[in-house]
Design an enzyme around this catalytic site. Structure first.
Site, PDB file in Angstrom:
ATOM      1  N   SER A 170       0.880  -2.591   0.461  1.00 52.20           N
ATOM      2  CA  SER A 170       2.045  -1.655  -0.364  1.00 52.20           C
ATOM      3  C   SER A 170       2.855  -1.228   0.504  1.00 52.20           C
ATOM      4  O   SER A 170       2.328   0.097   1.288  1.00 52.20           O
ATOM      5  CB  SER A 170       0.942  -0.806  -1.587  1.00 52.20           C
ATOM      6  OG  SER A 170       1.885  -0.242  -2.464  1.00 52.20           O
ATOM      7  N   GLU A 171       3.911  -0.702  -0.223  1.00 51.55           N
ATOM      8  CA  GLU A 171       5.153  -0.313   0.649  1.00 51.55           C
ATOM      9  C   GLU A 171       4.758   0.816   1.220  1.00 51.55           C
ATOM     10  O   GLU A 171       5.767   1.773   2.104  1.00 51.55           O
ATOM     11  CB  GLU A 171       6.508  -1.229   0.511  1.00 51.55           C
ATOM     12  CG  GLU A 171       7.183  -0.830  -0.875  1.00 51.55           C
ATOM     13  CD  GLU A 171       6.951  -1.147  -1.896  1.00 51.55           C
ATOM     14  OE1 GLU A 171       5.628  -1.872  -1.494  1.00 51.55           O
ATOM     15  OE2 GLU A 171       7.197  -1.635  -3.130  1.00 51.55           O
ATOM     16  N   ASN A 172       4.592   1.465  -0.114  1.00 52.62           N
ATOM     17  CA  ASN A 172       4.180   3.173   0.434  1.00 52.62           C
ATOM     18  C   ASN A 172       3.729   3.935   1.921  1.00 52.62           C
ATOM     19  O   ASN A 172       2.937   4.520   1.392  1.00 52.62           O
ATOM     20  CB  ASN A 172       4.279   3.529  -0.858  1.00 52.62           C
ATOM     21  CG  ASN A 172       3.011   2.943  -1.422  1.00 52.62           C
ATOM     22  OD1 ASN A 172       2.096   2.527  -1.979  1.00 52.62           O
ATOM     23  ND2 ASN A 172       2.155   4.358  -1.907  1.00 52.62           N
TER      24      ASN A 172
END
Lengths: 219, 232
Positions: free
Chosen positions: A46-48
């Protein structure tokens, strides 16, 4: 019959391989996580800032410090790792993520994709999509073959502002699985009960049809 | 070494009209709630805010937008905020939308003394307009420049009085790079401890990047999308 969203997700899940690190975009791509084939292990990025994204928390265990890129509450798994946004996009741009699945408003037969902006109408921003499509080795697009007016979204040329160029490798739509090749969209599989003719009519871009086109096997 | 301030009001006391601020957070996770409230109360205007998102209508940066305190936003995704979209389409608000990874790296570059770098993100799109393009090993890249700000305002889970910070979960996001890139960095933390109470192995942001720190209060930590499963 054309596939529903879950059908598209199920078909995409068949592209997963053991050991893959995978980034799933918002919408249909998120559903792919529900259909990971048994016996293989994939790590969801998840890119966060999370590798090893787990399922939604149980009722009462939601934690505002643990969300995914769609801002949904999620959990970690044994072996998860947390990191900052610069490290996250180093994983993405550095081609450490093996597969990216994302949605699209339009794609063209050279693999260009548009999914972030409708001028004068929708100004939400590109988020991480431009970084993802610029670098992922393998990009699968999950999308509806046509818009609500019945017009093709698989085009000769995208009309909306682009997210990336010559990057899409495969499309799984409600009607078909297609590979993007130098000569255009190559029809690989039909959705159950959907004819080649229907797919032809719904595809504006160059379409390559070679031999008998099998039906998708899902479930 | 005196970095501890009494609270958000003191921390933002010299933030003035027309300054550039960086504000940490992804969605509503890891946003400096206390300082945002203090800025609303202070009423500073004409701000340029660098933040991945723009909050929601009644929380986060949405509170500053509603008071028309923001002149320009530099963000990657602003999808959850109707007031933002209204101000943007009406031309009241200037917006620079940039790819999320480019934003993260421009912040990191700003804090690390790297004036520019090449990235593939945005090649062939409108993001490329006006930028230097260069080919490396057969692939095209565009030149992006560092970001700096008068103040960076970050939120951490724990911090010590020397400014060492530890983040929790995915609330880390943009906070560490912003802490590096601010001329003055303000950190608000849920728990402020004495030096030595945090294991040096576990510090995410070394105190050298932080000039002011305080223990915040009344964190709402609002959840944007509450998704759950039932116990089977």
């Amino acid at each position: 019959m054309a596939l529903d969203k879950n059908g598209i997700a199920k078909r995409i899940a068949k592209e997963l391989r053991d050991g893959y690190y995978v980034n799933l975009g918002i919408g249909i791509p998120t559903l792919v996580a529900n259909y990971i084939p048994e016996g293989i292990e994939v790590m969801l990025q998840s890119e966060n800032g999370l590798l090893g994204m787990g399922p939604f928390p149980y009722v009462g265990e939601e934690d505002p410090d643990f969300i995914n890129a769609g801002k949904q509450t999620i959990t970690t798994l044994p072996g998860s790792a947390l990191f900052d946004s610069a490290t996250s996009f180093a994983m993405i741009r550095g081609e450490h993520v093996q597969l990216t699945v994302l949605g699209a408003m339009e794609v063209n037969d050279e693999g260009d994709i548009a999914n972030w902006k409708i001028p004068g109408k929708m100004v939400k921003g590109m988020g991480g999509a431009m970084d993802l499509v610029a670098s992922a080795k393998n990009i699968i697009v999950a999308m509806q073959h046509t818009n609500r007016a019945g017009e093709s979204k698989l085009l000769k040329k995208c009309t909306l502002p682009l997210t990336g160029v010559k990057c899409v490798k495969k499309i799984v739509s409600n009607l078909a699985v297609l590979d993007v090749t130098p000569d255009g969209f190559k029809l690989i599989e039909r959705a159950p009960g959907v004819s080649v003719e229907e797919i032809k009519n719904a595809t504006e871009g160059r379409l390559i049809i070679e031999g008998d086109i099998p039906e998708m096997v899902i479930d | 070494m005196k970095k501890v301030v009494s609270g958000a009001e003191e921390a933002v006391k010299d933030i003035q009209d027309d300054m550039t601020l960086m504000l940490g957070g992804f969605g509503l996770s890891g946003i400096p709630e206390n300082c945002i409230s203090a800025l609303v109360k202070k009423g500073v205007k004409g701000l340029t805010c660098i933040s991945n998102n723009a909050g929601v209508d009644d929380f986060g940066l949405g509170l500053l937008l509603k008071q028309h305190q923001i002149k320009k936003m530099i963000s990657s995704y602003v999808g959850e905020n109707e007031e933002f979209e209204r101000q943007l389409l009406s031309g009241e608000l200037e917006v620079d939308l940039i790819p999320q990874g480019t934003l993260a790296e421009r912040l990191r570059a700003g804090g690390a003394g790297i004036p520019a770098f090449y990235t593939p993100a945005g090649f062939g799109t409108e993001v490329m307009e006006g930028k230097e393009i260069r080919e490396f090993d057969g692939k095209m890249y565009l030149l992006e420049q560092w970001l700096k700000a008068d103040f960076a305002i970050v939120k951490a889970w724990k911090g010590d009085t020397f400014g060492n910070l530890v983040f929790r979960g995915t609330s880390r996001n943009f906070n560490p790079m912003m802490a590096m890139a601010g001329k003055t960095t303000i950190a608000e933390v849920e728990e402020l401890v004495e030096p030595g109470e945090i294991d040096p192995n576990e510090i995410h942001t070394p105190g050298i990047f932080v000039q002011r720190i305080f223990q915040g209060s009344n964190y709402e930590k609002r959840i944007e999308q509450r998704t759950v499963r039932q116990r089977g």
